[in-house]
Design a protein around this motif. Structure first.
Motif, short mmCIF file in Angstrom:
data_model
loop_
_atom_site.label_atom_id
_atom_site.label_comp_id
_atom_site.label_asym_id
_atom_site.label_seq_id
_atom_site.Cartn_x
_atom_site.Cartn_y
_atom_site.Cartn_z
N VAL A 32 7.39 11.09 -6.29
CA VAL A 32 8.15 10.47 -5.22
C VAL A 32 9.48 9.82 -5.76
O VAL A 32 9.73 9.69 -6.94
CB VAL A 32 7.24 9.25 -4.68
N ARG A 52 8.37 1.48 0.30
CA ARG A 52 8.20 2.92 0.62
C ARG A 52 7.81 3.54 -0.64
O ARG A 52 7.01 4.57 -0.33
CB ARG A 52 9.62 3.41 1.30
N GLN A 55 4.12 2.92 -1.32
CA GLN A 55 3.40 3.51 -0.25
C GLN A 55 3.10 4.97 -0.45
O GLN A 55 1.94 5.48 -0.18
CB GLN A 55 3.84 3.02 1.05
N GLY A 56 4.16 5.75 -0.69
CA GLY A 56 4.44 7.20 -0.66
C GLY A 56 3.30 7.59 -2.00
O GLY A 56 2.66 8.56 -1.86
N THR A 59 -0.18 7.32 -1.24
CA THR A 59 -0.79 8.51 -0.24
C THR A 59 -0.99 9.57 -1.35
O THR A 59 -1.87 10.14 -0.86
CB THR A 59 0.27 8.52 0.46
N MET A 60 -0.03 9.95 -2.28
CA MET A 60 -0.30 10.98 -3.07
C MET A 60 -1.34 10.69 -4.33
O MET A 60 -1.44 11.73 -5.06
CB MET A 60 1.17 11.41 -3.75
N ARG A 149 6.82 11.28 5.84
CA ARG A 149 6.69 10.06 5.82
C ARG A 149 6.80 9.74 4.12
O ARG A 149 7.14 8.47 3.96
CB ARG A 149 5.67 9.13 6.49
N VAL A 150 6.13 10.49 3.39
CA VAL A 150 6.35 10.50 2.17
C VAL A 150 7.63 11.15 1.46
O VAL A 150 7.82 12.30 1.82
CB VAL A 150 5.18 11.17 1.26
N LYS A 151 8.50 10.19 0.89
CA LYS A 151 9.53 10.69 0.27
C LYS A 151 9.37 11.64 -1.32
O LYS A 151 9.43 10.82 -2.24
CB LYS A 151 10.50 9.50 0.23
N SER A 152 8.84 12.65 -1.03
CA SER A 152 8.44 13.21 -2.19
C SER A 152 9.46 14.16 -2.86
O SER A 152 10.65 14.51 -2.37
CB SER A 152 7.13 14.27 -1.82
#
Length: 292
Positions: A32, A52, A55-56, A59-60, A149-152
């Motif tokens: 991320v 953010r 949170q990303g 999520t990962m 929504r995930v800034k990967s």
């Protein structure tokens, strides 16, 4: 002398800032990142960017080595060491070094690095005259595949769209979601104005919840401008009175032409210009962030 880079607990010269060729961020785009701005010695909206990021990562299934408080210090210290009070900061966390297989369990610990430099995404004249946009064939990732929504680090979706814009000879492209609704541009959120009302797609349309996007929404509401987060199609942009994009690097920039059709008068609109100025004043004067 080059830049000073933060890398896994140390501040090193950029020539020494190296990650393993077995890092899964490099091999698979597994990680991320955040793009963050500093203005007048203040890192703008740092808490929102870090929220953010974490949170990303959660999520990962990425466990970041640094705490959010430590990461905030990393960002400000990287700016200090490069003697930058106005900067573009790139904060990256990868899955870390593993093997040539996909299994993330083979990566013992994540890799973190922070770069503080400068950026200019568009020439200044386009902030005065406005961008031309096109719709591209590339669709926005669906949430069930690679959630936008995930800034990967897996940014191929955006890169494909940018390549299409380059081939068409325009500076920016608009991606639709799988249902044909407008999602966002390649690296920015999108807004349009009709009859004095400001419209932007909802997060559920398949877009990154931009920090700049949310800031501009707040500034518009302070102006008494009605803001509606609704699904809309290309026709809504064709028939809009005004249009503009927002993003950390781009800030806020007008768009005046879309798919060969003039938007409104073909010039940046009054609400657009007002919000762009409000945003510039806010980031320069509000001190909404962490001091360097």
């Amino acid at each position: 002398m080059g830049l000073i880079i933060y890398l896994d607990g140390q501040y090193v010269e950029e020539e020494q800032a190296k990650v393993s060729v077995f890092d899964h961020g490099l091999l698979y785009g597994d990680g991320v990142f955040e793009g963050i701005r500093a203005y007048n010695g203040v890192v703008f909206k740092l808490k929102e960017h870090l929220k953010r990021l974490y949170q990303g990562a959660h999520t990962m299934g990425l466990k970041i080595n640094e705490t959010p408080e430590e990461m905030a210090q990393v960002v400000t210290e990287t700016c200090r060491r490069n003697d930058l009070t106005d900067a573009y900061i790139r904060l990256v966390v990868t899955r870390g070094k593993g093997d040539l297989g996909l299994d993330p369990r083979k990566c013992a610990k994540t890799t973190t690095f922070c770069i503080s430099a400068t950026i200019k995404l568009y020439p200044e004249e386009l902030y005065q005259t406005g961008l031309e946009l096109i719709t591209v064939a590339t669709r926005r990732n669906i949430a069930e595949a690679c959630n936008p929504r995930v800034k990967s680090l897996n940014y191929l979706n955006n890169i494909y769209a940018k390549m299409e814009a380059n081939l068409a000879g325009v500076p920016e492209a608009v991606l639709l979601n799988n249902e044909g609704y407008v999602a966002e541009a390649t690296g920015d959120n999108i807004f349009f104005v009709r009859d004095g009302v400001l419209y932007t797609p909802p997060i559920s349309a398949g877009l990154l919840e931009g920090v700049t996007r949310n800031c501009v929404i707040d500034l518009a509401k302070k102006r008494g401008i009605e803001v509606r987060e609704v699904l809309f199609t290309r026709m809504d942009l064709y028939t809009a009175d005004e249009c503009f994009l927002t993003g950390t690097a781009a800030e806020a920039i007008p768009a005046v032409k879309y798919d060969g059709r003039m938007i409104g008068t073909g010039q940046p609109g009054e609400i657009t210009k007002m919000l762009i100025q409000d945003y510039r004043d806010y980031v320069r004067n509000a001190g909404d962030g962490e001091k360097i």
